[in-house]
Design a protein around this motif. Sequence first.
Motif, short mmCIF file in Angstrom:
data_model
loop_
_atom_site.label_atom_id
_atom_site.label_comp_id
_atom_site.label_asym_id
_atom_site.label_seq_id
_atom_site.Cartn_x
_atom_site.Cartn_y
_atom_site.Cartn_z
N PRO A 267 0.83 -1.26 0.11
CA PRO A 267 -0.05 -0.22 -0.07
C PRO A 267 0.76 1.24 0.09
CG PRO A 267 -0.14 -1.09 2.09
CD PRO A 267 0.59 -2.00 1.28
N ALA A 268 2.08 1.22 0.40
CA ALA A 268 3.11 2.43 0.27
C ALA A 268 3.29 2.80 -1.18
CB ALA A 268 3.94 2.41 1.27
N ALA B 286 -5.76 12.19 9.78
CA ALA B 286 -4.59 12.08 9.25
C ALA B 286 -3.51 12.90 9.82
CB ALA B 286 -4.93 12.61 7.58
N LYS C 212 -0.93 12.82 15.41
CA LYS C 212 0.27 12.12 15.39
C LYS C 212 0.06 10.53 16.34
CE LYS C 212 4.21 14.15 14.62
NZ LYS C 212 4.04 13.51 13.35
N ARG D 297 -3.18 7.55 7.25
CA ARG D 297 -2.94 8.53 6.37
C ARG D 297 -3.86 8.62 5.21
NH1 ARG D 297 3.65 8.31 5.48
NH2 ARG D 297 4.08 8.93 7.57
N LEU D 298 -3.87 9.93 4.74
CA LEU D 298 -4.72 10.02 3.74
C LEU D 298 -4.16 9.14 2.43
CD1 LEU D 298 -5.98 13.69 3.11
CD2 LEU D 298 -7.14 11.67 4.06
N GLY E 75 -3.13 8.23 -1.13
CA GLY E 75 -3.13 9.05 -2.56
C GLY E 75 -2.75 10.40 -2.42
N PHE E 76 -2.11 10.43 -1.05
CA PHE E 76 -1.44 11.96 -0.97
C PHE E 76 -0.13 11.61 -0.59
CE2 PHE E 76 -5.86 12.99 -0.92
CZ PHE E 76 -5.97 14.44 -1.15
N GLY E 77 0.74 12.71 -0.93
CA GLY E 77 2.18 12.85 -0.63
C GLY E 77 2.96 11.74 -1.45
N HIS E 78 3.99 12.19 -1.33
CA HIS E 78 5.14 11.20 -2.44
C HIS E 78 6.59 11.26 -1.79
CE1 HIS E 78 7.57 9.72 -5.76
NE2 HIS E 78 6.20 9.08 -6.24
N ARG E 79 7.35 10.27 -2.01
CA ARG E 79 8.78 10.64 -1.25
C ARG E 79 9.75 11.50 -2.26
NH1 ARG E 79 12.48 6.95 0.94
NH2 ARG E 79 11.08 6.70 2.86
N LYS F 177 8.03 16.76 -3.93
CA LYS F 177 7.59 17.54 -2.90
C LYS F 177 6.87 18.90 -3.30
CE LYS F 177 9.20 14.69 0.03
NZ LYS F 177 8.17 13.75 0.59
N ARG G 138 2.46 13.85 -12.93
CA ARG G 138 1.55 12.55 -13.48
C ARG G 138 0.18 12.93 -13.07
NH1 ARG G 138 4.57 7.82 -11.19
NH2 ARG G 138 4.12 9.39 -9.11
N PHE H 152 -1.39 19.74 5.34
CA PHE H 152 -1.01 19.53 4.03
C PHE H 152 -0.13 20.21 3.22
CE2 PHE H 152 -4.58 16.92 5.42
CZ PHE H 152 -3.94 15.62 5.21
N LYS I 7 3.52 20.52 4.88
CA LYS I 7 4.12 19.23 4.79
C LYS I 7 4.43 18.76 3.14
CE LYS I 7 3.33 17.01 9.28
NZ LYS I 7 4.62 17.47 9.89
N VAL J 264 -0.20 10.45 -8.38
CA VAL J 264 -0.95 9.84 -9.42
C VAL J 264 -1.95 8.65 -9.12
CG1 VAL J 264 0.90 8.13 -9.69
CG2 VAL J 264 -0.20 8.92 -11.89
#
Length: 431
Positions: free
Chosen positions: A265-266, A294, A297, A302-303, A305-309, A312, A317, A356, A359, A365
Amino acid sequence: MTETQKSATLTLNGENYELPIFSPTAGPDVVDIRKLYAQAGVFTYDPGFTSTASCDSTITYIDGDKGELLHRGYPIDQLASKSHYLEVCYLLLYGELPTAAQLEDFETRVTRHTMVHEQMHNFFRGFRRDAHPMATLVGVVGAMSAFYHDSLDVTDPWQREVAAVRLIAKLPTIAAMAYKYSIGQPFVYPRNDLDYAANFLHMCFSVPAEEYHVNPILSRAMDRILTLHADHEQNASTSTVRLASSSGANPFACIAAGIACLWGPAHGGANQACLEMLKEIGTVDRIPEYIARAKDKNDPFRLMGFGHRVYKNTDPRAKVLKQSADEVLELLGVDDNPLLQVAKELERTALHDEYFIQKKLFPNVDFYSGIILEAMGFPTSMFTPIFALSRTVGWISQWKEMIADPQNKIGRPRQLYLGETMRDYVDIEQR
Ligand code: ACO
């Protein structure tokens, strides 16, 4: 890779060690630590590879801060709007955009390999009907090495080429078969008069009892999803493929390893997890509750479909797919679908929320691909298999690059050992 005049100095126990620096054509310089252990007797420590270049590559470049994704130098938004999936496959595999004749030849080679060995139908029937299509996909792609013996020798460039074309051609057929099997419908043979994306939709949604016409807007949207997922540099599944193949394992086994990694899932499993989250939220009025979770702490939620390693700023995409999502939703007239309303409102709320924004978390995508696939009628369990079929060309291009590299050696990371030091075995009566 050019060694620069620059070097880094590491001082350790009063000794200085000069570490060469390489300059890439784009991106940050790279400090070469290959001889560090031999010279200084220390390892470097970087779990998650956040500061480590694991290889050199000429295929894909990402600038996470600018939100830039280039394949062989071409920006992804230009490829998504002007090119199509099989042309991007050619570009990733061979390094240049094809001429008209080269493209025709490549498309012919791919379409001539779309059928799978008939015996594979029996292999499918060994799975339970309720198996997750990703489980089936990992098994069947791994089993390709039992069906295609004549393309297993990785030292033979011709066999490597055949294996690459087979994988790109057969993955849609296998993914569609996994879907048909899971819903109890007959397998649909590929149609080589249709383009790559339309053929996949046909194999998934047609039945022998009636005519099925693929809507060109839907096949274009599917082609875009495939194009946008085609490669993404040294992500977890690609690194898995490279590590598996560093031992000389056959290409089908290596791609099966990549599919297994993508499932989480990650990574590729996020598109399924995202849609499941939207279903769990259910109605627009519950969004604030989930946004609060979300941000909490003490809550692991986590939401999805949000965030990316790496990205930033923005996921390039996602920008393209958002437009596709709007087109598809309008075409299908499903704008009033409660799930899609939740998606739109969640996107709007998160993009305006200080947590959001600060961070740098924005829809990736997977958020939009999930919405499009849901609207097309795919069950959530098919989202990650579709990601896997599009990423196959990226994996196989990186695999080809690695095998052809004379510097290729088996991947063997070291560790920071924190366990017990040597101790004597205790007989069971004494424990
Ligand atoms: N929802 C809420 N908070 C989040 C989210 C999220 N989706 N993602 C990150 N954060 C928070 C973290 O809690 C952390 O907060 P802190 O600094 O207060 O501890 C901060 O943002 C940084 O998060 P990290 O986990 O350190 O970021 P990382 O770069 O390691 O993770 C990842 C990236 C795995 C994609 C993460 O954002 C995530 O789990 N997202 C949801 C899953 C998802 O959508 N994955 C798809 C990735 S795209 C792809 O594979 C095609």
